[in-house]
Design a protein around this motif. Sequence first.
Motif, PDB file in Angstrom:
ATOM      1  N   GLU A 239       0.848  -1.198   0.000  1.00  0.00           N
ATOM      2  CA  GLU A 239       0.000   0.000   0.000  1.00  0.00           C
ATOM      3  C   GLU A 239       0.879   1.243   0.000  1.00  0.00           C
ATOM      4  N   LEU A 251      -6.308   0.847   3.584  1.00  0.00           N
ATOM      5  CA  LEU A 251      -7.083  -0.031   2.709  1.00  0.00           C
ATOM      6  C   LEU A 251      -6.626  -1.481   2.778  1.00  0.00           C
ATOM      7  N   HIS A 252      -5.325  -1.709   2.933  1.00  0.00           N
ATOM      8  CA  HIS A 252      -4.814  -3.079   2.991  1.00  0.00           C
ATOM      9  C   HIS A 252      -4.973  -3.610   4.420  1.00  0.00           C
ATOM     10  N   LEU A 314      -2.342  -1.606  -7.523  1.00  0.00           N
ATOM     11  CA  LEU A 314      -3.147  -0.797  -8.429  1.00  0.00           C
ATOM     12  C   LEU A 314      -3.519   0.530  -7.782  1.00  0.00           C
ATOM     13  N   GLU A 315      -3.657   1.556  -8.611  1.00  0.00           N
ATOM     14  CA  GLU A 315      -4.029   2.879  -8.130  1.00  0.00           C
ATOM     15  C   GLU A 315      -5.544   2.957  -7.989  1.00  0.00           C
ATOM     16  N   THR A 316      -6.021   3.124  -6.760  1.00  0.00           N
ATOM     17  CA  THR A 316      -7.461   3.188  -6.501  1.00  0.00           C
ATOM     18  C   THR A 316      -7.981   4.624  -6.493  1.00  0.00           C
ATOM     19  N   ALA A 317      -7.095   5.581  -6.312  1.00  0.00           N
ATOM     20  CA  ALA A 317      -7.407   7.008  -6.342  1.00  0.00           C
ATOM     21  C   ALA A 317      -6.083   7.721  -6.609  1.00  0.00           C
ATOM     22  N   ARG A 320      -2.984   6.973  -4.509  1.00  0.00           N
ATOM     23  CA  ARG A 320      -3.314   5.903  -3.557  1.00  0.00           C
ATOM     24  C   ARG A 320      -3.230   4.561  -4.262  1.00  0.00           C
ATOM     25  N   TRP A 321      -2.354   3.684  -3.766  1.00  0.00           N
ATOM     26  CA  TRP A 321      -2.112   2.388  -4.389  1.00  0.00           C
ATOM     27  C   TRP A 321      -2.291   1.292  -3.353  1.00  0.00           C
ATOM     28  N   HIS A 325      -7.114  -7.949  -3.051  1.00  0.00           N
ATOM     29  CA  HIS A 325      -8.338  -8.292  -3.775  1.00  0.00           C
ATOM     30  C   HIS A 325      -9.574  -7.648  -3.152  1.00  0.00           C
ATOM     31  N   PRO A 327      -9.759  -4.525  -0.970  1.00  0.00           N
ATOM     32  CA  PRO A 327      -9.276  -3.355  -0.216  1.00  0.00           C
ATOM     33  C   PRO A 327     -10.397  -2.703   0.581  1.00  0.00           C
TER      34      PRO A 327
END
Length: 337
Positions: A239, A251-252, A314-317, A320-321, A325, A327
Amino acid sequence: MTSRDSRQPLIALEKVDVHFSVKRGRRGGRAPLVAVDDVSLDVVEGEVLGIVGESGSGKSTLGRTMIGLQSPTAGRVRVGGVELDRRSRKGAEARRFGLQMVFQDPLGSLNPRLTVGRSLAEPLRNARMPRDRVRARTRDLLDDVGLPSNYADRYPHELSGGQQQRVAIARALATDPRAIVFDEAVSALDVSTQAQVVNLLIELREAKKLTYVFISHDIAIVNHISTRIAVMYLGRVVEIGEAAQLNRDGLHPYTVALRSAVPEVDPRLEAERRRILLDGPLPSPVDRPSGCRFHTRCPVAQLGRCSVDDPALLETAPGRWVACHFPGSLRPASGRP
């Protein structure tokens, strides 16, 4: 690249792997130990990038690789757009690009046979600074880190742990570096001394416009000093986000578990805090789990997927990475707003 803006990064890592060959038992031959696995990460000039994770997560190896003290097995490391030369002698690339490192054990990093003044003067003389300027610069460096000028005549063993670390910081500042990597630089100090040294680092960064990479297993200290944080688990970055984001809303599941271990200052919130305990020790980097490497300890893992598919970062925003599966599926039970 996982950077926070479009400026050219000061340090850029692209798909970096670092492997070591280790002995497996008495007669088991040798096996690869994957310390850093497919890490792409940028350090933007002027920021404090915190790197946090348990012992064995690969964060110290990653820090050494950033400045050329450890060569990557695969991938590229660039400083100011120029790739580090893997064939150079250890430390040559760090000197070439103005990079420094402060280690966990200050006494072990200082020559016991040299006085503080001579330890600080050594990098200045290597830079061919005139002798009269070396003396003045040594006094200035001691003043920068809050030590009296007469400490130049003392030997490392005559200083406390906090004073030794201040000398190590002064030595890192001697040649006006572009970036400094701090590898568990306060973990060996008592709590009050930790706070003093961290506050000193914040003041120095603001005064000298420095770039830091701050490595620690303590997410509370990392959050206090950092502008952005990368969370590592078993060689991977799982993250990345702004420090305030990760502190408020990890998130993680691993990030949430680390944050849950930090006591709350408010007694009411502390009474409501629930510690998320992870089952079992960190798996061995010699024998990593299949799929998501965190699934063996994750409270929300779904084995049908998490034990098979390795999630990509992956970039969620913007900025923010996360490599997960599901988050955001683990929420801390506390009174924290």
